[in-house]
Design an enzyme around this catalytic site. Structure first.
Site, PDB file in Angstrom:
ATOM      1  N   SER A 152      -2.956   2.973   5.951  1.00 45.77           N
ATOM      2  CA  SER A 152      -3.110   2.978   7.408  1.00 45.77           C
ATOM      3  C   SER A 152      -1.783   3.376   8.036  1.00 45.77           C
ATOM      4  O   SER A 152      -0.714   3.198   7.427  1.00 45.77           O
ATOM      5  CB  SER A 152      -3.497   1.567   7.881  1.00 45.77           C
ATOM      6  OG  SER A 152      -3.352   1.432   9.278  1.00 45.77           O
ATOM      7  N   TYR A 165      -1.428  -7.301   7.222  1.00 46.88           N
ATOM      8  CA  TYR A 165      -2.134  -6.047   6.956  1.00 46.88           C
ATOM      9  C   TYR A 165      -1.144  -4.907   6.740  1.00 46.88           C
ATOM     10  O   TYR A 165      -1.255  -4.132   5.778  1.00 46.88           O
ATOM     11  CB  TYR A 165      -3.065  -5.747   8.129  1.00 46.88           C
ATOM     12  CG  TYR A 165      -3.838  -4.454   8.033  1.00 46.88           C
ATOM     13  CD1 TYR A 165      -4.990  -4.369   7.247  1.00 46.88           C
ATOM     14  CD2 TYR A 165      -3.454  -3.333   8.757  1.00 46.88           C
ATOM     15  CE1 TYR A 165      -5.718  -3.185   7.173  1.00 46.88           C
ATOM     16  CE2 TYR A 165      -4.171  -2.150   8.696  1.00 46.88           C
ATOM     17  CZ  TYR A 165      -5.306  -2.083   7.902  1.00 46.88           C
ATOM     18  OH  TYR A 165      -6.020  -0.914   7.840  1.00 46.88           O
ATOM     19  N   LYS A 169      -0.652  -2.733   3.290  1.00 45.47           N
ATOM     20  CA  LYS A 169      -0.893  -1.285   3.294  1.00 45.47           C
ATOM     21  C   LYS A 169       0.378  -0.511   2.941  1.00 45.47           C
ATOM     22  O   LYS A 169       0.307   0.553   2.323  1.00 45.47           O
ATOM     23  CB  LYS A 169      -1.434  -0.851   4.649  1.00 45.47           C
ATOM     24  CG  LYS A 169      -2.878  -1.282   4.909  1.00 45.47           C
ATOM     25  CD  LYS A 169      -3.838  -0.743   3.875  1.00 45.47           C
ATOM     26  CE  LYS A 169      -5.294  -0.885   4.290  1.00 45.47           C
ATOM     27  NZ  LYS A 169      -6.218  -0.442   3.214  1.00 45.47           N
TER      28      LYS A 169
END
Length: 275
Positions: A152, A165, A169
């Site tokens: 991402s 997150y 990632k």
């Protein structure tokens, strides 16, 4: 002939959204697909869609974070289809909070699904890939395999409210570049697609009441405030969020034979958004 004819692909988290679009895209190009979803119903539905297209698919449903899942997932490809050519590590979700409100459970959950699960799947695939590559080399054949990890722009540039997150990632990019170096001798291209805003149920506009999804008994809030979506749309040079099908096309670029000499790379599928 379709470019992926005869190839066998694993796609985690492929019962809905981007993962579903990836599974359908690869199947449409001739790959036999092992579909996976946390819930059996959507996973089985995608298998039915692929079969209705004239393709071949099976489902291995369940959480990618469960002990033993990776061996079951990889084993299904070998047992059912006799090989393994493409691995797409797509499964995941977001569980956001600012760092002062983030629990250890939240942080670990994001690492487990976005980093540990892909690591386990690749580890489970390592011995079958080594054996197949050795046999192909002895026969004088050069056969390329593909790994596409899904990251991402949050993993590249960070995002407020997503410490867990973003960390997971970003780490997945490190895993991608390491596996590129470890598996190059086996003719495996290992690359990464980092998505920007893609329109799925996780990024749907929040209406009067915020929706939730159930993940392992946890109610996880999903959606984005409409004003934030509008602001993000204005920041994207192409003027809008992407569709799941456009996201799948970016993944396909790394699965096609034209990428046989491309490895260890990260491309951003974000409509030009770079921050």
């Amino acid at each position: 002939m379709s470019k992926l004819q005869g190839k066998v692909a694993l796609v985690s988290g492929s019962g809905r959204g981007i993962g579903r679009a990836i599974a359908l895209k690869l199947a449409g190009e001739g790959a036999r697909v092992v579909v996976n979803d946390l819930d059996a119903e959507p996973g089985n539905a995608v298998v039915a869609e692929i079969k209705a297209m004239g393709g071949e698919a099976i489902a291995v449903n369940g959480s990618v974070t469960e002990a033993g899942f990776a061996d079951r997932f990889v084993g299904a490809a070998i047992e059912q289809f006799g090989g393994l050519d493409i691995i797409v590590n797509n499964a995941g979700y977001t569980w956001d909070s600012t760092i002062q409100k983030m629990s250890d459970e939240q942080f670990q959950a994001m690492l487990d699904v976005h980093l540990v699960a892909p690591f386990r799947i690749l580890r489970a695939a390592s011995e079958p890939i080594r054996v197949m590559a050795k046999q192909e080399a002895e026969a004088g054949r050069e056969v390329f395999r593909k790994v596409v990890n899904i990251s991402s722009i949050a993993g590249l540039y960070g995002k407020a409210g997503q410490a867990s997150y973003s960390s997971a990632k970003a780490s997945l990019i490190g895993l991608t570049r390491t596996m590129c170096k470890e598996w190059g001798r086996y003719k495996v291209n290992v690359n990464c697609v980092a998505f920007g805003l893609i329109n799925t149920r996780l990024t749907q506009p929040i209406e009067s009441q915020q929706k939730t999804i159930d993940v392992a008994g946890r109610d996880i809030k999903v959606g984005v405030q409409p004003q934030m979506l509008e602001a993000m749309g204005r920041m994207i040079p192409l003027g809008r969020g992407g569709t799941p099908e456009e996201a799948a096309d970016a993944v396909y670029l790394f699965c096609a034979p034209e990428s046989n000499y491309v490895s260890g790379q990260v491309i951003v599928a974000g409509g030009g958004l770079l921050i």
